[in-house]
Enzyme design. Structure first.
Site, PDB file in Angstrom:
ATOM      1  N   CYS A 103      67.636  17.940  46.676  1.00 21.15           N
ATOM      2  CA  CYS A 103      67.448  16.494  46.554  1.00 21.15           C
ATOM      3  C   CYS A 103      67.861  15.797  47.842  1.00 21.15           C
ATOM      4  O   CYS A 103      69.000  15.917  48.276  1.00 21.15           O
ATOM      5  CB  CYS A 103      68.244  15.915  45.392  1.00 21.15           C
ATOM      6  SG  CYS A 103      67.946  14.143  45.218  1.00 21.15           S
ATOM      7  N   ASN A 146      60.270  20.216  47.121  1.00 21.63           N
ATOM      8  CA  ASN A 146      60.846  18.917  46.817  1.00 21.63           C
ATOM      9  C   ASN A 146      60.298  17.934  47.863  1.00 21.63           C
ATOM     10  O   ASN A 146      59.441  18.296  48.679  1.00 21.63           O
ATOM     11  CB  ASN A 146      62.378  18.991  46.846  1.00 21.63           C
ATOM     12  CG  ASN A 146      63.011  17.948  45.919  1.00 21.63           C
ATOM     13  OD1 ASN A 146      62.575  16.796  45.900  1.00 21.63           O
ATOM     14  ND2 ASN A 146      64.025  18.343  45.176  1.00 21.63           N
TER      15      ASN A 146
HETATM   16  C1  LIG Z   1      60.560   9.201  41.720  1.00 13.20           C
HETATM   17  C2  LIG Z   1      60.820  10.650  41.921  1.00 13.20           C
HETATM   18  C3  LIG Z   1      61.972  11.238  41.392  1.00 13.20           C
HETATM   19  C4  LIG Z   1      62.231  12.584  41.583  1.00 13.20           C
HETATM   20  N1  LIG Z   1      63.358  13.136  41.017  1.00 13.20           N
HETATM   21  C5  LIG Z   1      63.588  14.473  41.148  1.00 13.20           C
HETATM   22  C6  LIG Z   1      64.709  15.085  40.500  1.00 13.20           C
HETATM   23  O1  LIG Z   1      65.483  14.440  39.803  1.00 13.20           O
HETATM   24  N2  LIG Z   1      64.903  16.424  40.677  1.00 13.20           N
HETATM   25  C7  LIG Z   1      64.047  17.185  41.430  1.00 13.20           C
HETATM   26  O2  LIG Z   1      64.244  18.389  41.534  1.00 13.20           O
HETATM   27  N3  LIG Z   1      62.970  16.631  42.023  1.00 13.20           N
HETATM   28  C8  LIG Z   1      62.717  15.299  41.902  1.00 13.20           C
HETATM   29  N4  LIG Z   1      61.605  14.747  42.505  1.00 13.20           N
HETATM   30  C9  LIG Z   1      60.700  15.601  43.292  1.00 13.20           C
HETATM   31  C10 LIG Z   1      59.487  16.045  42.478  1.00 13.20           C
HETATM   32  O3  LIG Z   1      59.878  16.801  41.353  1.00 13.20           O
HETATM   33  C11 LIG Z   1      58.505  16.867  43.343  1.00 13.20           C
HETATM   34  O4  LIG Z   1      59.186  17.997  43.836  1.00 13.20           O
HETATM   35  C12 LIG Z   1      57.974  16.076  44.533  1.00 13.20           C
HETATM   36  O5  LIG Z   1      57.771  14.741  44.193  1.00 13.20           O
HETATM   37  C13 LIG Z   1      56.678  16.669  45.096  1.00 13.20           C
HETATM   38  O6  LIG Z   1      55.642  16.635  44.152  1.00 13.20           O
HETATM   39  P1  LIG Z   1      54.551  15.446  44.060  1.00 13.20           P
HETATM   40  O7  LIG Z   1      54.028  15.198  45.424  1.00 13.20           O
HETATM   41  O8  LIG Z   1      53.530  15.944  43.089  1.00 13.20           O
HETATM   42  O9  LIG Z   1      55.292  14.256  43.538  1.00 13.20           O
HETATM   43  C14 LIG Z   1      61.334  13.387  42.326  1.00 13.20           C
HETATM   44  C15 LIG Z   1      60.167  12.805  42.842  1.00 13.20           C
HETATM   45  C16 LIG Z   1      59.892  11.466  42.648  1.00 13.20           C
HETATM   46  C17 LIG Z   1      58.638  10.883  43.209  1.00 13.20           C
END
Ligand SMILES: Cc1cc2nc3c(=O)[nH]c(=O)nc-3n(C[C@H](O)[C@H](O)[C@H](O)COP(=O)(O)O)c2cc1C
Ligand SMILES: Cc1cc2nc3c(=O)[nH]c(=O)nc-3n(C[C@H](O)[C@H](O)[C@H](O)COP(=O)(O)OP(=O)(O)OC[C@H]3O[C@@H](n4cnc5c(N)ncnc54)[C@H](O)[C@@H]3O)c2cc1C
Ligand code: FES
Lengths: 256, 303
Positions: B129, B191
């Protein structure tokens, strides 16, 4: 109940410079909406949807009305949408205003904070006094709609080109002085909301304010749209899209 | 009708599409659009030992084809997760991946131990994170620390352990190898990528945290590259994510080496994205003579 819909645009008008007024057809969403709630509107070419308050609900005709100002590139693009095309919305979102049956209300809107006041004012009709503030006469919007709804309108402009010259908060104090109200509703810039909340406290009248924050999901899942609030004496981060956008003004920390 | 079932670290998912942690809450909101049983599973919001308030707002900034977030792991803590969220989720007929984050190695292990007796199907250990000061990416950007936290959790966990990797490193394959050697059963990546936006009229960063994590279609090619590199470096299964927004993206990610995919930010634009991807995959398989979606995993033919 959240819904997504591609709604036909029935009407589009420019009602002041840079301010657009849309009426869209979405019977199911209209049936479920209450004043104070908002929609997340998709904008072609932009990743995030734009949150826009529901200005007016017509359950009989199955329509919602949105009034927004062009602020940046997203709202600029959105304003190119024409009648006959479709608007992709997720709605109704958030909590609306609490209505006091048989009560009298004062609604305070500043600039683009006026549109969300129309829907709630219509419910109170002649029992609503609506104070609207604009920079100048040419920027004033929705005054005829409010009058048509039977509301008493009080118009303020910064430059005195229409109505009273000065702040809505001063007009609010004058109104409360002359006649009490059961509830105050407000939407507008933060300093204005802070002033309205202070006046409400002085006169010991419940007050609800509609807040803004940058949003991603709009439904309460991403935890992106925080605002500072107080619950049971301690400070917590609330989420504008789910806990609001309407908050009891006593719960809101207006600074920062 | 192709067979969309996939197995990751011994856990069978009815299809390979799983909303990503932090983008889907605990399913309560998006369940209003479609039943959660449509999904392969869901990865819950990052859970910490104690409740966390997260960072002050604004926490969201739009970017070309994506967004930054600086939520900072706001959550109600593991007790609330177990008492309030999980019982509800366990009735939804879908796999539950519990995403956990600790600010120390001991805390990560403690979280895993607490989840042992629960009904979650799999643990996703977030060592990546970018939005928290302690733990988070500090674990995920150093091979030794990443290995240490992985083995500490593996030692106590009775659940399959998936470790979620940070893209904010020089060599993600090196981290992946270290985490595999330390006992991880699966990997998830990526992430978010650390980013920043500035409001030029105020000369202030848009995010109150100044910096935040980039996600959405903008990161997709980076994610595909990283999944491919990791696939070639380890033998444990991978859940691929980062910018997936349509069925073709998901197929591409699987060809790069992902056994399953997670979908995050795309859901904000289109709440139906996960189910559209599932339906699209099914159609794609039929059109391309693929009987079982797992057949395509890692089948890219590099030059
Ligand atoms: C608003 C938001 C909150 C997120 N919170 C977490 C989290 O609590 N734990 C985690 O492992 N990843 C978290 N992520 C990362 C996502 O799980 C993912 O790894 C990342 O957004 C890439 O995928 P995407 O482009 O499809 O969103 C978060 C992403 C976003 C956008
Ligand atoms: C609950 C709610 C109701 C709203 N109702 C109305 C309304 O009825 N009429 C109206 O004109 N405006 C309303 N707004 C403000 C409107 O959402 C913004 O003006 C709009 O998002 C700006 O987009 P942009 O692309 O033009 O600006 P840009 O600055 O280019 O936008 C960049 C990003 O920041 C976000 N953003 C920028 N300003 C705001 C803001 N003030 N609030 C939230 N997000 C913002 C955008 O959504 C986008 O994600 C409301 C906001 C909220 C939160
Ligand atoms: S915008 Fe996602 S929680 Fe409010």
């Amino acid at each position: 109940m959240y819904m997504q819909s591609s709604c036909p645009v029935l009407e589009k008008r420019a009602i002041a410079r840079g301010i657009f007024d849309y009426k869209v057809f979405c019977p199911e969403i209209a049936a479920a909406s209450v004043p104070g709630q908002f929609a997340q509107i998709a904008v072609e070419g932009f990743f995030l949807r734009r949150p826009v308050s529901i200005c007016e609900i017509d359950k009989d005709r199955g329509t919602l009305r949105f009034v927004f100002e062009v602020r940046g590139k997203g709202t600029e693009k959105l304003s190119h949408l024409n009648s006959g095309e479709v608007m992709d919305i997720i709605a109704p979102l958030g909590k609306g205003f609490r209505v006091i049956e048989g009560g009298a209300a004062v609604c305070v809107g500043g600039g683009i904070g006026v549109p969300p006041m129309l829907g709630i004012s219509q419910i109170y009709s002649s029992k609503a006094r609506v104070i609207s503030g604009f920079r100048t006469a040419a920027a004033a919007i929705l005054q005829d709609d409010l009058k048509k709804a039977g509301c008493q309108t009080i118009l303020c402009t910064d430059d005195g080109t229409a109505g009273i010259r000065g702040f809505v908060t001063d007009a609010l104090r004058t109104e409360l002085q002359s006649k009490k109200a059961d509830i105050i509703y407000a939407c507008g810039p933060l300093p204005m909301l802070k002033g309205v909340a202070a006046a409400a406290q002085e006169y010991d009248i419940p007050c609800e304010v509609s807040l803004e924050q940058r949003m991603a999901c709009g439904v309460g899942a991403c935890l992106g749209c925080v605002c500072r609030t107080v619950k049971d004496g301690s400070e917590i981060f609330s989420h504008v899209c789910k806990d609001g956008p309407v908050f009891d003004s006593r719960e809101v920390i207006f600074d920062g | 009708m192709a067979d969309l079932r996939v197995t990751v670290a011994g856990v069978e998912f009815k299809n390979p599409v799983i909303p990503a942690s932090g983008t889907f809450g605990y399913g309560r909101e998006y369940e209003q659009f479609y039943p959660l049983s449509r999904l392969g599973g869901l990865s819950t919001k990052g859970t910490t030992l104690l409740p966390r308030q997260g960072n002050p707002g604004p926490r969201i900034a739009e970017t070309p084809s994506g967004m930054l977030n600086s939520v900072g792991l706001q959550n109600g803590g593991v007790r609330k997760f177990l008492d309030y969220e999980l019982p509800n989720l366990l009735q939804k007929d879908t796999r539950i991946v519990a995403n956990i984050a600790g600010s120390t190695i001991e805390e990560c292990a403690q979280l895993a131990e607490i989840l042992n007796g629960s009904g979650v199907d799999m643990i996703e250990l977030n060592i990546s994170c970018p939005n928290v000061k302690q733990g988070g990416a500090a674990f995920g950007t150093d091979c030794c620390v990443a290995a240490e936290v992985t083995s500490a959790v593996k030692k106590v966990s009775e659940k399959p352990l998936m470790v979620k990797l940070s893209p904010n490193v020089t060599s993600i394959a090196e981290i992946a190898k270290a985490v595999e050697a330390a006992g991880a059963d699966a990997l998830s990546l990526i992430n978010t990528i650390l980013g920043m936006r500035i409001d030029i009229s105020t000369r202030r960063p848009i995010l109150k945290n100044n910096v935040g994590g980039l996600s959405g279609p903008a990161v997709f090619p980076v994610a595909v590259r990283m999944v491919w590199q990791v696939y070639n470096a380890v033998s444990i299964p991978i859940m691929g994510m980062g910018g997936i927004s349509c069925c073709e993206d998901a197929i591409e990610m699987m060809m790069a080496g992902a056994s399953a995919v997670q979908v995050g930010a795309a859901i904000f634009s289109d709440p139906y994205a996960p189910v559209k991807i599932i339906d699209g995959m099914d159609r794609w398989c039929d059109e391309n003579g693929v009987k079982n979606i797992s057949e395509i995993v890692g089948t890219v033919r590099p030059w």
